[in-house]
Design an enzyme around this catalytic site. Structure first.
Site, PDB file in Angstrom:
ATOM      1  N   GLY A   1       6.383 -39.989  68.052  1.00 46.09           N
ATOM      2  CA  GLY A   1       7.012 -39.848  69.372  1.00 46.09           C
ATOM      3  C   GLY A   1       7.487 -38.457  69.702  1.00 46.09           C
TER       4      GLY A   1
ATOM      5  N   ASP B   1       7.061 -34.705  70.770  1.00 36.97           N
ATOM      6  CA  ASP B   1       6.023 -33.945  71.457  1.00 36.97           C
ATOM      7  C   ASP B   1       5.730 -32.636  70.735  1.00 36.97           C
ATOM      8  OD1 ASP B   1       6.035 -35.921  73.355  1.00 36.97           O
ATOM      9  OD2 ASP B   1       7.480 -34.902  74.625  1.00 36.97           O
TER      10      ASP B   1
ATOM     11  N   ASP C   1      -1.539 -13.385  56.488  1.00 40.86           N
ATOM     12  CA  ASP C   1      -2.024 -14.717  56.882  1.00 40.86           C
ATOM     13  C   ASP C   1      -2.742 -15.353  55.696  1.00 40.86           C
ATOM     14  OD1 ASP C   1      -3.517 -16.841  57.916  1.00 40.86           O
ATOM     15  OD2 ASP C   1      -4.547 -15.637  59.445  1.00 40.86           O
TER      16      ASP C   1
ATOM     17  N   HIS D   1      -9.462 -17.513  60.471  1.00 44.81           N
ATOM     18  CA  HIS D   1      -8.512 -16.995  59.468  1.00 44.81           C
ATOM     19  C   HIS D   1      -9.246 -16.491  58.231  1.00 44.81           C
ATOM     20  CE1 HIS D   1      -4.933 -18.603  61.534  1.00 44.81           C
ATOM     21  NE2 HIS D   1      -5.729 -19.593  61.895  1.00 44.81           N
TER      22      HIS D   1
ATOM     23  N   HIS E   1       1.935 -18.145  57.311  1.00 48.38           N
ATOM     24  CA  HIS E   1       0.887 -18.980  57.904  1.00 48.38           C
ATOM     25  C   HIS E   1       0.225 -19.803  56.819  1.00 48.38           C
ATOM     26  CE1 HIS E   1      -1.824 -20.132  61.152  1.00 48.38           C
ATOM     27  NE2 HIS E   1      -1.124 -19.365  61.964  1.00 48.38           N
TER      28      HIS E   1
HETATM   29 ZN    ZN Z   1      -1.424 -19.169  64.033  1.00 50.46          ZN
HETATM   30 ZN    ZN Z   2      -3.941 -18.034  65.853  1.00 47.45          ZN
END
Ligand code: ZN
Ligand code: ZN
Length: 556
Positions: free
Chosen positions: A47, A49, A194, A366, A388
């Site tokens: 539920g 969002d 990342d 990525h 990330h």
């Molecule tokens: Zn991202």
């Molecule tokens: Zn991105």
């Protein structure tokens, strides 16, 4: 007063999970914010969002915050910006498409915070408070992505942004090796990198491979081509449109997010649909199938998306035709597997030819292991902070960094609210700040916490039982037989015996308390909840949500 050489890197999100990226850099009483994203909830958050970072630290120190720099226009980097800027009208720096997408988001929320937006380009040198900052061009799955070199008193911090290395990108130029190497030569204090794919060997592959594959598919398809991709993957949509135009196909775009991104990118010269190629959905009937390409949302099998409706045969305008070719030009985000397979199966059952697969009709945006290694080697940082990534990605990075000769204590695992502090050229764990998540459900921000979520999970998996008792207000004595209502717990018509037992147990509990002289409704509520809950579990092995309803009755 001489400037202090203390630098604090504060993670407010994006580490330990994928999504809601937000990092702060703090020195000399100034805080610079990098990205402000949201996360899409998983099945653990029924539920809800959206999930955004807990930004309490910034609200409490608002006079110190000097601005926000953005890496690119994905939701996990800009999605929470309206919530932040609504409270703190900060200046914002970003590239053209990134700012365009931010602006579209503000229009959608209908908020117009009084902040300055500064459009930047790679190689610009920005001065924000005491920080000197250079955006560095990187390849990613959206145009106009950058990383940053942030020059602080303590040294240079490189933030990769979401990046990959594409030697033959189909949009713009390759990741700017030279800029990264230039800082590497000068000496980098810390690299934030990342790590989304760093547990995968090799290279991510060039977008050119996908462009070629798409062109071939669109040329050879005997009927319509229906393609889905992430709505933000503007480059991918451009390839499909160009190839379709060359084959004399008309293109229909279906899905609000896709249409919006196409509109914003077109206005900013980041997207181009050749004249006469795009048609509206009601023109489809007039065209032969082999002259049609349809771009739709729904790459993750989202149940309300156009593609899942087509797969279920419930789309208002589009039915699968026998010679349709469906191209799933996207990755499978962990957690969405079941929905995606369901979509593919639904399409295939109706006779569509479905194409999917990494390295063929999709490449990731990525970096994989070899590209991560390359960035570490180019920048030669003293310390590294993986971001990330879930913990497994962060750990994979730690292993990889050691392979490259970094010591274990030179890689720092942050988490939301955790602080890495540099002082005198050394790194320490600093005092934590408020970290965590804020859930957004409909119009409510932060009013759904762990307790509510736990209830929703229980409701979803075990159902609800409502014992209703009418009791005397003064003595808590029952004035009528208890009633038991339930939803999602058992099939009521076949469980009369069980419900009768629960009704008796509710009556006994109320009588017991009454006999003990307890007339406090709250105590009655708690006792009913735990005794009935325990009783149901012993009888059935289930733990539904038990919500006693006590009706106090005034007796003459
Ligand atoms: Zn991202
Ligand atoms: Zn991105």
């Amino acid at each position: 007063m001489a400037a202090s050489d203390t630098l604090r890197i504060i993670s407010l999100g994006g580490i330990g999970h994928i999504g809601k990226n937000m990092t702060c850099f703090e020195q000399d009483g100034e805080i610079l914010v990098l990205d402000c994203g949201i996360m899409f909830p998983d099945e653990e958050h029924p539920g809800i969002d959206l999930i955004m970072p807990d930004m309490t630290y910034l609200y409490e120190n608002h006079e110190k915050v000097v601005g926000v720099i953005l890496t690119h226009g994905h939701e996990d980097h800009i999605g929470a910006l309206p919530y932040l800027l609504e409270h703190l009208p900060l200046p914002v720096w970003g590239t053209r498409l990134t700012l365009g997408l931010v602006q579209a988001k503000f229009d959608e929320f209908n908020i117009h915070p009084d902040c300055e937006f500064h459009e930047i380009e790679p190689h610009d040198i920005l001065t924000i408070g005491g920080f000197t900052i250079e955006p560095i061009r990187v390849n990613h799955s959206i145009p106009d992505a950058v990383g940053y070199a942030i020059r602080a008193n303590a040294g240079i911090v490189i933030h990769s942004g979401d990046y990959k290395i594409d030697q033959t990108p189909t949009f713009g130029l390759p990741t700017d090796f030279h800029a990264f190497a230039r800082y590497g030569a000068e000496g980098v204090l810390a690299l934030m990198v990342d790590t989304t794919n760093c547990n995968e060997e090799g290279y991510s592959g060039s977008e050119r491979v996908v462009e070629d594959a798409l062109r071939e598919i669109i040329e050879d398809a005997p009927g319509r081509v229906i393609m889905t991709t992430f709505a933000s993957n503007i480059g991918r949509m451009q390839h499909a449109i160009d190839a379709s135009a060359d084959m004399g196909r008309k293109v229909v775009i279906i899905g609000r997010s896709m249409e919006q991104n196409v509109r914003v990118a077109s206005e900013l010269d980041r997207f181009e649909i050749p004249a006469g190629v795009r048609v509206s959905i009601d023109k489809l009937g007039d065209l032969p199938d082999r002259k049609v390409t349809i771009l739709v949302t729904g790459s993750q099998g989202e149940p309300l998306s156009a593609l899942s409706r087509i797969a279920r045969g419930t789309h208002r305008d589009i039915r699968v035709h026998k010679d349709d070719t469906v191209v799933m030009s996207s990755s499978v985000i962990p957690g969405n597997e079941a929905l995606i397979w369901k979509t593919i199966n639904g399409l295939a059952r109706q006779g569509a030819h479905v194409l999917y697969g990494e390295g063929y009709v999709h490449v990731t945006g990525h970096a994989k292991a070899e590209e991560v290694k390359l960035l570490v080697n180019l920048t030669r940082p003293k310390f590294a902070v993986p971001f990330h990534g879930e913990y497994r990605h962060l750990l994979a990075f730690a292993d990889l960094a050691q392979e490259l000769g970094m010591a274990e204590n030179e890689v720092f695992m942050l988490a939301p609210g955790k602080v890495l502090e540099f002082r005198g050229g050394r790194a320490y764990e600093g005092k934590s700040v408020a970290g965590g998540s804020v859930n957004i459900d409909g119009l409510g921000v932060g009013d759904v916490g762990d307790v509510v979520l736990e209830d929703r999970r229980t409701l979803a998996s075990e159902g609800i039982v409502l014992p209703v008792l009418a009791v005397r207000k003064d003595t808590c004595e029952m004035v009528a037989e208890p009633e038991i209502y339930s939803r999602g717990f058992v099939y009521v018509l076949e469980s009369e015996e069980l419900l009768a037992k629960i009704r008796n147990e509710a009556g006994r509990t109320a009588e017991d308390l009454c006999a003990k002289g307890i007339s406090d409704p709250e105590q009655l509520y708690e006792q009913l909840r735990s005794r009935i809950g325990g009783y149901i579990e012993r009888l059935t092995g289930r733990r539904p949500l038990v919500l006693p309803v006590i009706i106090p009755v005034e007796m003459p």
